[in-house]
Design an enzyme around this catalytic site. Structure first.
Site, PDB file in Angstrom:
ATOM      1  N   THR A 141     -84.705  13.258 121.167  1.00 20.76           N
ATOM      2  CA  THR A 141     -83.443  13.997 121.262  1.00 20.76           C
ATOM      3  C   THR A 141     -82.335  13.107 120.695  1.00 20.76           C
ATOM      4  O   THR A 141     -82.565  11.936 120.384  1.00 20.76           O
ATOM      5  CB  THR A 141     -83.104  14.350 122.725  1.00 20.76           C
ATOM      6  N   ASP A 142     -81.147  13.659 120.584  1.00 18.16           N
ATOM      7  CA  ASP A 142     -80.031  12.856 120.091  1.00 18.16           C
ATOM      8  C   ASP A 142     -79.761  11.658 121.004  1.00 18.16           C
ATOM      9  O   ASP A 142     -79.407  10.572 120.539  1.00 18.16           O
ATOM     10  CB  ASP A 142     -78.767  13.712 119.989  1.00 18.16           C
ATOM     11  N   CYS A 143     -79.878  11.861 122.305  1.00 20.00           N
ATOM     12  CA  CYS A 143     -79.587  10.765 123.234  1.00 20.00           C
ATOM     13  C   CYS A 143     -80.816   9.889 123.516  1.00 20.00           C
ATOM     14  O   CYS A 143     -80.686   8.756 123.985  1.00 20.00           O
ATOM     15  CB  CYS A 143     -79.011  11.286 124.546  1.00 20.00           C
ATOM     16  N   TYR A 144     -82.010  10.430 123.244  1.00 16.38           N
ATOM     17  CA  TYR A 144     -83.249   9.658 123.418  1.00 16.38           C
ATOM     18  C   TYR A 144     -84.077   9.790 122.135  1.00 16.38           C
ATOM     19  O   TYR A 144     -85.017  10.583 122.054  1.00 16.38           O
ATOM     20  CB  TYR A 144     -84.057  10.182 124.607  1.00 16.38           C
TER      21      TYR A 144
END
Length: 389
Positions: A141-144
């Site tokens: 994901t964007d954050c992970y």
């Protein structure tokens, strides 16, 4: 409220422990004290009775966190030594079940349904300081953003590791026999054809829940010996039976009470946390659990004086009946008879085989006794009841 001739509190007993004045005996020693002195004098003289069991406890596992390293990751699948772990918890938290088999287990390839290595082995390897291989996958994901992780880790590398067991310490259990004409393979071990052996579990008079059958002192928050370290009861376990049929000493006639337990895995000892490969069945975990019973009154002293002769266990057929969900008793015998090595089943003398280690159960009770006498272990009061009647 019952009227007792003896009334102590946990706080008073803890103060005696701090002062080095507490009288602590194991559950086997308590039997003779109650027989000789009676329950009132026994309650006056003894402060704590220590119990212990070392037995296969399949419903056990490890809740752990692998930590983050740049780029960070939200794990969706994770394996330790190719044993699948459940990762649907949070970014890098996972749960390893003791009975989960390795995906590449060589024994399973030769004999489908039979496993030599699994979650319990990973747990023991970690406690013994061995490195295990961690493999993880993620969808990103964007954050992970990280999608893969592949490395060796030791227990010291895991920021958090908690033993979290949904169901331990059965209060009573079946003895298992096989009435078919072929050997069968079960979680109670191999059962030979035509009632040629009876396998049985529990530690009898040493077992924690036989010494406090109505959970007078055991409940949420009870401090215990768990796997060689300190743990806690966090409530009733799964499959807990609230209102079992009991004998005059309060002992259930079959499987009944269970406990949910937790403890700091990093402070445990591999001597008391041992992987098992049960032929033809799969993986299990032999675990040492010890629970102190404070002698608050004569009722508790009476319960803690339970002997193997007072405990009866159902012998059930695991060949025809158990797989079909039929709760039929072939016979009923005392735990003392099971420990004698021979019982009669359908008119045939049959060898009995323990799957619980008596010597290790006694060692657990004595280790807990040693801790209390040294002032290293204080008792706690339960913060909530476990339903028992």
């Amino acid at each position: 409220m019952a009227e007792y001739k003896v009334n102590k509190t946990v706080q008073e007993i803890n103060e005696r422990i701090r002062q080095g004045k507490a009288v602590v005996v194991n559950a086997e020693e308590m039997i003779e004290i109650v027989r000789k002195e009676g329950k009132v004098k026994a309650a006056q003289e003894v402060d704590v009775v220590t119990t212990g069991t070392f037995s296969p406890m399949c419903s056990s596992g490890l809740l752990f966190n692998i930590g983050q390293q740049p780029p960070v990751m939200k794990v969706s699948k994770l394996w330790l030594n190719n044993v699948p772990c459940y990762s649907g918890i949070a970014a890098v938290d996972a749960y390893l079940g003791a009975t989960e088999p390795a995906e590449d287990d060589p024994l399973n390839k030769v004999h489908p349904g039979r496993f030599a290595y699994g979650g319990a082995h990973v747990m023991e390897d970690l406690l013994r300081g061995k490195a295990v291989h961690l493999r993880a996958e993620a969808y990103g994901t964007d954050c992970y953003p990280r999608r893969e992780l592949d490395k060796d880790v030791t227990l010291a590398d895991l920021p958090n590791a908690v033993m979290l067991n949904p169901r331990n310490c059965y209060q009573n259990y079946n003895a298992a026999v096989n009435l078919t004409n072929r050997t069968i393979y079960t979680y109670m071990g191999p059962l030979k054809a035509n009632a040629s052996n009876v396998n049985y579990a529990t530690a009898g008079a040493l077992s924690p829940l036989f010494n406090d059958p109505y959970f007078r002192t055991i409940g949420m928050g009870t401090r215990i010996f768990l796997g060689g370290g300190i743990g806690y009861v966090i409530g009733e376990g799964t499959q807990h039976v609230q209102k079992p049929k009991r004998n005059e000493r309060g002992i259930p006639e079959g499987g009944s009470g269970t406990l949910m337990l937790k403890g700091d895995f990093k402070k445990m000892n591999a001597r008391y946390v041992r992987a098992q490969s049960i032929i033809g069945y799969g993986v299990s975990l032999a675990l040492g659990v010890g629970i102190p019973i404070p002698m608050l009154n004569e009722e508790l002293a009476w319960f803690a004086g339970v002997a193997n002769e007072d405990i009866s266990m159902p012998v059930k057929d695991y060949g025809y009946d158990y797989p079909n969900g039929i709760p039929r008793e072939v016979t009923r015998v005392s735990f003392a008879e099971l420990r004698s090595g021979r019982i009669m089943v359908n008119g045939k003398e049959t060898a009995t085989v323990p799957v619980t280690s008596h010597s290790m159960s006694l060692e657990v009770a004595d280790k807990l006794k040693e801790w209390i006498l040294a002032g290293k272990f204080l008792l706690t009061e339960k913060q909530d009841d476990i339903p028992s009647f």
